[in-house]
Write an enzyme that holds these catalytic residues in place. Sequence first.
Site, PDB file in Angstrom:
ATOM      1  N   LYS A  59     -55.349  -1.424 115.254  1.00  0.00           N
ATOM      2  CA  LYS A  59     -55.255  -2.144 114.022  1.00  0.00           C
ATOM      3  C   LYS A  59     -54.388  -2.661 112.756  1.00  0.00           C
ATOM      4  O   LYS A  59     -53.438  -3.503 112.943  1.00  0.00           O
ATOM      5  CB  LYS A  59     -56.821  -2.212 112.706  1.00  0.00           C
ATOM      6  CG  LYS A  59     -58.392  -1.824 113.487  1.00  0.00           C
ATOM      7  CD  LYS A  59     -59.098  -1.805 112.572  1.00  0.00           C
ATOM      8  CE  LYS A  59     -58.993  -0.195 112.172  1.00  0.00           C
ATOM      9  NZ  LYS A  59     -58.887   0.992 112.427  1.00  0.00           N
TER      10      LYS A  59
ATOM     11  N   ARG B  28     -50.041   9.203 118.592  1.00  0.00           N
ATOM     12  CA  ARG B  28     -49.698   8.220 117.743  1.00  0.00           C
ATOM     13  C   ARG B  28     -48.606   9.287 117.084  1.00  0.00           C
ATOM     14  O   ARG B  28     -49.220  10.518 117.013  1.00  0.00           O
ATOM     15  CB  ARG B  28     -50.726   8.067 117.223  1.00  0.00           C
ATOM     16  CG  ARG B  28     -49.819   7.458 115.632  1.00  0.00           C
ATOM     17  CD  ARG B  28     -51.477   6.534 114.955  1.00  0.00           C
ATOM     18  NE  ARG B  28     -52.277   7.701 114.285  1.00  0.00           N
ATOM     19  CZ  ARG B  28     -53.645   6.233 114.154  1.00  0.00           C
ATOM     20  NH1 ARG B  28     -53.720   5.168 114.052  1.00  0.00           N
ATOM     21  NH2 ARG B  28     -54.993   7.100 114.040  1.00  0.00           N
TER      22      ARG B  28
ATOM     23  N   ARG C  40     -50.711  12.352 112.061  1.00  0.00           N
ATOM     24  CA  ARG C  40     -51.399  12.417 110.829  1.00  0.00           C
ATOM     25  C   ARG C  40     -52.589  13.206 110.733  1.00  0.00           C
ATOM     26  O   ARG C  40     -52.809  14.158 111.728  1.00  0.00           O
ATOM     27  CB  ARG C  40     -52.466  11.158 110.977  1.00  0.00           C
ATOM     28  CG  ARG C  40     -51.914   9.628 110.202  1.00  0.00           C
ATOM     29  CD  ARG C  40     -52.246   8.498 110.536  1.00  0.00           C
ATOM     30  NE  ARG C  40     -53.817   8.532 110.486  1.00  0.00           N
ATOM     31  CZ  ARG C  40     -54.095   7.205 110.247  1.00  0.00           C
ATOM     32  NH1 ARG C  40     -54.132   5.812 110.633  1.00  0.00           N
ATOM     33  NH2 ARG C  40     -55.424   7.881 110.185  1.00  0.00           N
TER      34      ARG C  40
ATOM     35  N   ARG D 299     -65.899  -1.353 105.222  1.00  0.00           N
ATOM     36  CA  ARG D 299     -66.306   0.209 106.639  1.00  0.00           C
ATOM     37  C   ARG D 299     -67.825   0.247 106.393  1.00  0.00           C
ATOM     38  O   ARG D 299     -67.968   1.279 107.686  1.00  0.00           O
ATOM     39  CB  ARG D 299     -65.369   1.518 106.906  1.00  0.00           C
ATOM     40  CG  ARG D 299     -64.442   1.485 107.793  1.00  0.00           C
ATOM     41  CD  ARG D 299     -63.605   3.108 106.649  1.00  0.00           C
ATOM     42  NE  ARG D 299     -63.460   3.625 108.167  1.00  0.00           N
ATOM     43  CZ  ARG D 299     -61.735   3.615 108.461  1.00  0.00           C
ATOM     44  NH1 ARG D 299     -61.085   2.441 107.903  1.00  0.00           N
ATOM     45  NH2 ARG D 299     -61.264   4.776 108.958  1.00  0.00           N
TER      46      ARG D 299
ATOM     47  N   ARG E 239     -64.548  10.825 113.292  1.00  0.00           N
ATOM     48  CA  ARG E 239     -64.524   9.402 113.138  1.00  0.00           C
ATOM     49  C   ARG E 239     -64.574   8.288 113.980  1.00  0.00           C
ATOM     50  O   ARG E 239     -65.371   7.676 113.464  1.00  0.00           O
ATOM     51  CB  ARG E 239     -63.027   9.511 113.129  1.00  0.00           C
ATOM     52  CG  ARG E 239     -62.023   9.951 111.592  1.00  0.00           C
ATOM     53  CD  ARG E 239     -60.965  10.327 112.108  1.00  0.00           C
ATOM     54  NE  ARG E 239     -59.622   9.330 112.227  1.00  0.00           N
ATOM     55  CZ  ARG E 239     -58.745   8.933 112.455  1.00  0.00           C
ATOM     56  NH1 ARG E 239     -58.344  10.295 113.239  1.00  0.00           N
ATOM     57  NH2 ARG E 239     -58.152   7.756 112.751  1.00  0.00           N
TER      58      ARG E 239
HETATM   59  P1  AP5 Z   1     -53.072   2.422 115.150  1.00  0.00           P
HETATM   60  O1  AP5 Z   1     -52.454   0.847 115.316  1.00  0.00           O
HETATM   61  O2  AP5 Z   1     -52.052   3.470 114.630  1.00  0.00           O
HETATM   62  O3  AP5 Z   1     -54.745   1.932 115.729  1.00  0.00           O
HETATM   63  P2  AP5 Z   1     -55.439   1.427 114.379  1.00  0.00           P
HETATM   64  O4  AP5 Z   1     -57.192   1.167 115.029  1.00  0.00           O
HETATM   65  O5  AP5 Z   1     -54.904   1.748 112.611  1.00  0.00           O
HETATM   66  O6  AP5 Z   1     -56.355   3.342 113.937  1.00  0.00           O
HETATM   67  P3  AP5 Z   1     -56.511   4.150 113.098  1.00  0.00           P
HETATM   68  O7  AP5 Z   1     -56.396   5.655 113.529  1.00  0.00           O
HETATM   69  O8  AP5 Z   1     -55.139   3.908 111.629  1.00  0.00           O
HETATM   70  O9  AP5 Z   1     -57.746   3.408 111.902  1.00  0.00           O
HETATM   71  P4  AP5 Z   1     -59.076   4.418 111.801  1.00  0.00           P
HETATM   72  O10 AP5 Z   1     -59.621   2.753 111.377  1.00  0.00           O
HETATM   73  O11 AP5 Z   1     -59.253   6.053 112.010  1.00  0.00           O
HETATM   74  O12 AP5 Z   1     -57.860   4.985 110.732  1.00  0.00           O
HETATM   75  P5  AP5 Z   1     -57.562   4.890 108.318  1.00  0.00           P
HETATM   76  O13 AP5 Z   1     -56.265   5.255 108.288  1.00  0.00           O
HETATM   77  O14 AP5 Z   1     -57.935   3.049 108.630  1.00  0.00           O
HETATM   78  O15 AP5 Z   1     -53.063   2.430 117.036  1.00  0.00           O
HETATM   79  C1  AP5 Z   1     -53.108   3.832 117.646  1.00  0.00           C
HETATM   80  C2  AP5 Z   1     -52.397   4.690 118.130  1.00  0.00           C
HETATM   81  O16 AP5 Z   1     -52.660   3.552 119.531  1.00  0.00           O
HETATM   82  C3  AP5 Z   1     -51.031   4.096 118.247  1.00  0.00           C
HETATM   83  O17 AP5 Z   1     -49.951   4.952 118.495  1.00  0.00           O
HETATM   84  C4  AP5 Z   1     -50.615   2.377 118.976  1.00  0.00           C
HETATM   85  O18 AP5 Z   1     -48.558   3.174 118.861  1.00  0.00           O
HETATM   86  C5  AP5 Z   1     -51.008   2.806 119.865  1.00  0.00           C
HETATM   87  N1  AP5 Z   1     -51.571   1.273 120.656  1.00  0.00           N
HETATM   88  C6  AP5 Z   1     -51.649   0.778 119.867  1.00  0.00           C
HETATM   89  N2  AP5 Z   1     -51.905  -1.116 120.516  1.00  0.00           N
HETATM   90  C7  AP5 Z   1     -52.567  -0.308 121.823  1.00  0.00           C
HETATM   91  C8  AP5 Z   1     -52.503  -1.190 123.091  1.00  0.00           C
HETATM   92  N3  AP5 Z   1     -52.266  -2.368 123.032  1.00  0.00           N
HETATM   93  N4  AP5 Z   1     -51.749  -0.599 124.163  1.00  0.00           N
HETATM   94  C9  AP5 Z   1     -51.693   0.922 124.366  1.00  0.00           C
HETATM   95  N5  AP5 Z   1     -50.886   1.780 122.957  1.00  0.00           N
HETATM   96  C10 AP5 Z   1     -51.186   1.101 121.932  1.00  0.00           C
HETATM   97  O19 AP5 Z   1     -58.568   5.558 107.884  1.00  0.00           O
HETATM   98  C11 AP5 Z   1     -58.199   6.907 108.057  1.00  0.00           C
HETATM   99  C12 AP5 Z   1     -59.892   8.145 107.231  1.00  0.00           C
HETATM  100  O20 AP5 Z   1     -58.821   7.275 105.835  1.00  0.00           O
HETATM  101  C13 AP5 Z   1     -60.832   7.554 107.411  1.00  0.00           C
HETATM  102  O21 AP5 Z   1     -61.426   8.199 108.261  1.00  0.00           O
HETATM  103  C14 AP5 Z   1     -61.816   7.442 106.366  1.00  0.00           C
HETATM  104  O22 AP5 Z   1     -62.090   8.834 105.192  1.00  0.00           O
HETATM  105  C15 AP5 Z   1     -60.397   6.493 105.354  1.00  0.00           C
HETATM  106  N6  AP5 Z   1     -60.747   5.656 104.742  1.00  0.00           N
HETATM  107  C16 AP5 Z   1     -59.493   4.403 104.875  1.00  0.00           C
HETATM  108  N7  AP5 Z   1     -60.170   3.554 105.105  1.00  0.00           N
HETATM  109  C17 AP5 Z   1     -61.517   3.820 104.168  1.00  0.00           C
HETATM  110  C18 AP5 Z   1     -62.476   2.075 103.931  1.00  0.00           C
HETATM  111  N8  AP5 Z   1     -62.765   1.000 103.861  1.00  0.00           N
HETATM  112  N9  AP5 Z   1     -63.688   3.329 103.442  1.00  0.00           N
HETATM  113  C19 AP5 Z   1     -64.335   4.469 103.314  1.00  0.00           C
HETATM  114  N10 AP5 Z   1     -62.860   5.416 103.939  1.00  0.00           N
HETATM  115  C20 AP5 Z   1     -61.444   4.726 104.232  1.00  0.00           C
HETATM  116 MG    MG Z   2     -54.182   1.682 110.676  1.00  0.00          MG
END
Ligand code: AP5
Ligand code: MG
Length: 216
Positions: free
Chosen positions: A13, A127, A160, A88, A171
């Site tokens: 994402k 990552r 991270r 979410r 997660r």
């Molecule tokens: P990346 O682009 O970083 O993936 P992502 O989908 O952004 O993954 P996240 O881990 O950031 O999602 P998340 O939902 O767990 O975390 P968030 O920060 O939102 O890509 C991942 C890796 O793959 C990278 O190394 C990239 O290079 C590689 N890659 C990408 N595309 C590729 C491809 N096509 N081929 C190969 N490799 C590829 O949330 C973190 C925490 O915050 C949550 O657990 C929760 O506690 C809290 N939180 C956040 N938002 C909320 C909410 N709305 N409500 C409640 N709690 C929340």
């Molecule tokens: Mg992300």
Amino acid sequence: MRVVMLGAPGSGKGTQAKQLVKAYGAPQLSTGDLLRAAVKAASPIGLRAKAAMDEGRLVSDDIVLGLIQETLDGPHGPRDFILDGFPRNLAQAVALDELLTRLVRPLQAAILIDVSADELKRRIAGRRTCRDCGAIYNIYTAPSAREGVCDLCGGQTYQRADDNEATVAQRLATYEAETAPLIGYYRSRDLLHSVPGEQPVDAIFAALRAIADGLD
Ligand code: AP5
Ligand code: MG
């Protein structure tokens, strides 16, 4: 464009949202990034959010909705946006609909990046993120030119805190239980677009562009 990026942890994402920002100029709003910044600053929100983030559970809706409202609401809020990691759960999705209806800025699409669990784990394990500009790397698939150093700003890259095995398992479970139901929610509103996520970043981005260019 006013879109929601849907997808499991590690689906890409953030990676794709950053490309969309470059191509279309709409701001990326990542609740994960906003929460990590709050934790780093040890602000009251950060102190409340940290335990849930460390455990891989959702931070409470009132905190997250407050962040989103602060950013989107008001006459100076952005007309266009790319929401990454929000909503979410169903309560957040309903609250977003209510906010956008009030602002007369309806959502145009929810875009799901669809990736299998094994591939998600591999991506998360590899990552690395820039501490300064947030650029996203992967030691297996998209390494920075110099290990530990961001290509874009020269900042230090890091792993991270929630990218460890135990937290990742929670997660993924949280995603299945609370976020995956949003796929049906947006499908029933005729807003869902699903993109196969196990292809190169550029191929996924081409599919996203086709969707974005077709929005009203
Ligand atoms: P990346 O682009 O970083 O993936 P992502 O989908 O952004 O993954 P996240 O881990 O950031 O999602 P998340 O939902 O767990 O975390 P968030 O920060 O939102 O890509 C991942 C890796 O793959 C990278 O190394 C990239 O290079 C590689 N890659 C990408 N595309 C590729 C491809 N096509 N081929 C190969 N490799 C590829 O949330 C973190 C925490 O915050 C949550 O657990 C929760 O506690 C809290 N939180 C956040 N938002 C909320 C909410 N709305 N409500 C409640 N709690 C929340
Ligand atoms: Mg992300």
